[in-house]
Scaffold this active site. Structure first.
Site, PDB file in Angstrom:
ATOM      1  N   ASP A  35       0.824  -1.214   0.000  1.00 61.09           N
ATOM      2  CA  ASP A  35       0.000   0.000   0.000  1.00 61.09           C
ATOM      3  C   ASP A  35       0.856   1.263   0.000  1.00 61.09           C
ATOM      4  O   ASP A  35       1.420   1.643   1.031  1.00 61.09           O
ATOM      5  CB  ASP A  35      -0.896  -0.034   1.259  1.00 61.09           C
ATOM      6  CG  ASP A  35      -1.657   1.259   1.439  1.00 61.09           C
ATOM      7  OD1 ASP A  35      -2.002   1.587   2.599  1.00 61.09           O
ATOM      8  OD2 ASP A  35      -1.898   1.954   0.429  1.00 61.09           O
ATOM      9  N   ASP A 219      -1.921   5.767  -5.118  1.00 57.87           N
ATOM     10  CA  ASP A 219      -2.154   4.926  -3.954  1.00 57.87           C
ATOM     11  C   ASP A 219      -2.589   3.526  -4.364  1.00 57.87           C
ATOM     12  O   ASP A 219      -3.753   3.313  -4.731  1.00 57.87           O
ATOM     13  CB  ASP A 219      -3.223   5.582  -3.062  1.00 57.87           C
ATOM     14  CG  ASP A 219      -3.500   4.763  -1.828  1.00 57.87           C
ATOM     15  OD1 ASP A 219      -4.386   5.150  -1.044  1.00 57.87           O
ATOM     16  OD2 ASP A 219      -2.828   3.736  -1.640  1.00 57.87           O
TER      17      ASP A 219
HETATM   18  C1  LIG Z   1      -1.281   6.797   8.778  1.00 57.14           C
HETATM   19  C2  LIG Z   1      -2.608   6.672   8.109  1.00 57.14           C
HETATM   20  C3  LIG Z   1      -2.521   6.311   6.636  1.00 57.14           C
HETATM   21  C4  LIG Z   1      -1.582   7.276   5.936  1.00 57.14           C
HETATM   22  C5  LIG Z   1      -3.911   6.277   5.998  1.00 57.14           C
HETATM   23  N1  LIG Z   1      -3.829   5.903   4.588  1.00 57.14           N
HETATM   24  C6  LIG Z   1      -4.965   5.597   3.914  1.00 57.14           C
HETATM   25  O1  LIG Z   1      -6.058   5.598   4.432  1.00 57.14           O
HETATM   26  C7  LIG Z   1      -4.830   5.247   2.460  1.00 57.14           C
HETATM   27  C8  LIG Z   1      -4.517   3.764   2.326  1.00 57.14           C
HETATM   28  O2  LIG Z   1      -4.023   3.542   1.016  1.00 57.14           O
HETATM   29  C9  LIG Z   1      -5.756   2.867   2.556  1.00 57.14           C
HETATM   30  C10 LIG Z   1      -5.315   1.420   2.426  1.00 57.14           C
HETATM   31  C11 LIG Z   1      -6.475   0.416   2.517  1.00 57.14           C
HETATM   32  C12 LIG Z   1      -7.059   0.361   3.914  1.00 57.14           C
HETATM   33  C13 LIG Z   1      -8.112  -0.740   4.062  1.00 57.14           C
HETATM   34  C14 LIG Z   1      -7.544  -2.103   3.662  1.00 57.14           C
HETATM   35  C15 LIG Z   1      -6.948  -2.086   2.275  1.00 57.14           C
HETATM   36  C16 LIG Z   1      -5.920  -0.958   2.119  1.00 57.14           C
HETATM   37  N2  LIG Z   1      -6.739   3.206   1.531  1.00 57.14           N
HETATM   38  C17 LIG Z   1      -7.978   3.624   1.853  1.00 57.14           C
HETATM   39  O3  LIG Z   1      -8.414   3.640   2.986  1.00 57.14           O
HETATM   40  C18 LIG Z   1      -8.797   4.128   0.672  1.00 57.14           C
HETATM   41  C19 LIG Z   1     -10.256   3.859   0.788  1.00 57.14           C
HETATM   42  N3  LIG Z   1     -10.523   2.438   0.861  1.00 57.14           N
HETATM   43  C20 LIG Z   1     -10.611   1.682  -0.245  1.00 57.14           C
HETATM   44  O4  LIG Z   1     -10.369   2.054  -1.381  1.00 57.14           O
HETATM   45  C21 LIG Z   1     -11.010   0.239   0.031  1.00 57.14           C
HETATM   46  C22 LIG Z   1      -9.765  -0.631   0.040  1.00 57.14           C
HETATM   47  C23 LIG Z   1     -10.079  -1.984   0.513  1.00 57.14           C
HETATM   48  C24 LIG Z   1      -9.759  -3.060  -0.264  1.00 57.14           C
HETATM   49  C25 LIG Z   1     -10.013  -4.348   0.149  1.00 57.14           C
HETATM   50  C26 LIG Z   1     -10.635  -4.556   1.377  1.00 57.14           C
HETATM   51  C27 LIG Z   1     -10.976  -3.459   2.186  1.00 57.14           C
HETATM   52  C28 LIG Z   1     -10.708  -2.188   1.741  1.00 57.14           C
HETATM   53  N4  LIG Z   1     -11.956  -0.189  -0.999  1.00 57.14           N
HETATM   54  C29 LIG Z   1     -13.250  -0.352  -0.648  1.00 57.14           C
HETATM   55  O5  LIG Z   1     -13.611  -0.147   0.492  1.00 57.14           O
HETATM   56  N5  LIG Z   1     -14.103  -0.747  -1.661  1.00 57.14           N
HETATM   57  C30 LIG Z   1     -15.474  -1.122  -1.354  1.00 57.14           C
HETATM   58  C31 LIG Z   1     -16.385  -0.119  -1.974  1.00 57.14           C
HETATM   59  C32 LIG Z   1     -16.134  -0.089  -3.475  1.00 57.14           C
HETATM   60  N6  LIG Z   1     -16.988   0.913  -4.070  1.00 57.14           N
HETATM   61  C33 LIG Z   1     -14.675   0.265  -3.739  1.00 57.14           C
HETATM   62  C34 LIG Z   1     -13.775  -0.740  -3.070  1.00 57.14           C
HETATM   63  C35 LIG Z   1      -4.550   7.651   6.118  1.00 57.14           C
HETATM   64  O6  LIG Z   1      -4.411   8.498   5.256  1.00 57.14           O
HETATM   65  N7  LIG Z   1      -5.294   7.818   7.204  1.00 57.14           N
HETATM   66  C36 LIG Z   1      -5.861   9.139   7.531  1.00 57.14           C
HETATM   67  C37 LIG Z   1      -7.355   9.045   7.631  1.00 57.14           C
HETATM   68  C38 LIG Z   1      -7.991   8.652   8.776  1.00 57.14           C
HETATM   69  N8  LIG Z   1      -9.344   8.568   8.909  1.00 57.14           N
HETATM   70  C39 LIG Z   1     -10.108   8.850   7.771  1.00 57.14           C
HETATM   71  C40 LIG Z   1     -11.601   8.727   7.862  1.00 57.14           C
HETATM   72  N9  LIG Z   1      -9.531   9.209   6.602  1.00 57.14           N
HETATM   73  C41 LIG Z   1      -8.156   9.268   6.553  1.00 57.14           C
HETATM   74  N10 LIG Z   1      -7.548   9.559   5.409  1.00 57.14           N
END
Ligand SMILES: CC[C@H](C)[C@H](NC(=O)C[C@H](O)[C@H](CC1CCCCC1)NC(=O)CCNC(=O)[C@H](Cc1ccccc1)NC(=O)N1CCC(N)CC1)C(=O)NCc1cnc(C)nc1N
EC number: 3.4.23.-
Length: 330
Positions: A35, A219
């Site tokens: 990621d 990302d």
């Molecule tokens: C140190 C924190 C770190 C940098 C954190 N980074 C991220 O969130 C980006 C990171 O790339 C994460 C990595 C994911 C996390 C879940 C598991 C799979 C990897 N990406 C996301 O959260 C983007 C949104 N989620 C997604 O894109 C997830 C990914 C996923 C895949 C498979 C199973 C479960 C989830 N996809 C879905 O939920 N999907 C279901 C719905 C469908 N329409 C699209 C696909 C952040 O910015 N957090 C700050 C943050 C906190 N709270 C919130 C509410 N927003 C925030 N941005």
């Protein structure tokens, strides 16, 4: 050194990609989501309550002769989709595709949120963002890439993600067989820790290219492509029956609709996302309504060039000083 490992879609709509890694001695194999949008390497483990494990592989530090507890260190992370996890930290030998890092910080989950429990093909994450985003306290830890960098032939890793197929992540080299044509590089802003860069513009279908600097993050951990509302409405205006559904939280359209392609610019280069990538998924298995792979970023506060965009190119994440990101046709 170099490494090369598979990027395997975990379901039939490429919601995420996992890569086999090994931790410890003797090696324990887990399937982790590499990621570039975060910088914590965490795994389901023997410290994760069994009630929160549903089929995932776990790392058991006590079974590894090379594991060491990183005393007094903890971590806690929340992701953009609201999912979260937290726990303690060990160091151990960690290998991806033949590339080994000794004493890599491996964050062992003591709690994971329900969406992680439900995703049984995902045993954890390997953060490949900049180490400044790492959540381990009192001292933050380095990513696998930052630890491997001094031994890499080249300070790069590449992502060759594929539509409904297995691709690759390479470390330390650029495989010329994986792309055709030149790699176009653009500067990366390493603060606050994402691979942040700009697109030079976009076009919808055969329409004229609109030049405009669009800043966002590349990302690999985000499934879809999230862009400013003005661009997204211009796209779906070309789709019969498309609507922005409050109920489904984004643009939906009749699955039989003909979708235009979407082209984005990196400097002077152009990359076209096929319509099939944007016809992301049916909203339910028997529905004739489909959910788009291009959605508005207005709720996110940031544009995200997720897998729907990245799988249309061969992408070079360059940890050189200054850092840069490269895109090539494939
Ligand atoms: C140190 C924190 C770190 C940098 C954190 N980074 C991220 O969130 C980006 C990171 O790339 C994460 C990595 C994911 C996390 C879940 C598991 C799979 C990897 N990406 C996301 O959260 C983007 C949104 N989620 C997604 O894109 C997830 C990914 C996923 C895949 C498979 C199973 C479960 C989830 N996809 C879905 O939920 N999907 C279901 C719905 C469908 N329409 C699209 C696909 C952040 O910015 N957090 C700050 C943050 C906190 N709270 C919130 C509410 N927003 C925030 N941005």
């Amino acid at each position: 050194d170099t490494g090369s490992a598979a990027a395997i879609p975990i379901n039939e709509v490429d919601i995420a990609y996992v890569t086999p890694v090994t931790v410890g001695t003797p090696p324990q194999t887990l399937m982790l989501d590499l990621d570039t949008g975060s910088s914590d390497l965490w795994v389901f483990s023997s410290l994760t309550p069994s009630s929160q494990i549903r089929g995932q592989e776990i790392y058991t530090p006590t079974k590894s002769s090379t594991s060491q507890l990183l005393n007094g260190h903890t971590w806690s992370i929340r992701y953009g989709d609201g999912s979260s996890s937290r726990g303690t930290v060990f160091t151990d030998n960690f290998t991806i595709g033949g590339l080994e890092v000794k004493s890599q910080a491996v964050q062992t989950a003591q709690e994971v949120s329900s969406s992680f429990t439900q995703e049984q093909s995902l045993d954890g994450l390997v953060g490949l963002g900049f180490s400044t985003l790492n959540t381990v306290r009192p001292s933050s830890q380095l990513t696998f890439f930052d630890n491997a960098r001094p031994n890499l032939d080249e300070e790069v890793f590449t992502a060759d993600l594929k539509y409904h197929a297995t691709g690759t992540y390479d470390f330390g080299f650029i495989d010329s067989k994986k792309h055709n044509g030149t790699i176009t590089y653009t500067p990366v802003q390493p603060s606050p820790g994402y691979w942040t860069h700009s697109l030079s513009g976009y076009s919808v279908g055969s329409g004229a290219f609109q030049s405009s600097q669009i800043s966002g993050i590349s990302d690999t951990g985000t499934t879809l492509l999230y862009l400013p509302t003005a661009i997204v409405t211009a796209y779906y205006r070309q789709v019969q029956g498309a609507q922005n559904s409050q109920y489904y939280g984004g643009y939906v359209f009749p699955c039989a609709s003909t979708l235009p392609t979407f082209t984005f610019g990196i400097e002077g280069a152009r990359f076209t996302i096929p319509a099939s990538y944007i016809n992301y998924t049916r909203i339910s298995p028997t529905s004739t309504t489909c959910y788009g792979g291009l959605q508005s970023s207005s709720g996110l506060g940031i544009n995200i060039f997720g897998d729907v965009a990245l799988k249309a190119a061969f992408v070079v994440f360059s940890g050189t000083n200054p850092p840069r990101i490269g895109f090539a046709p494939k």
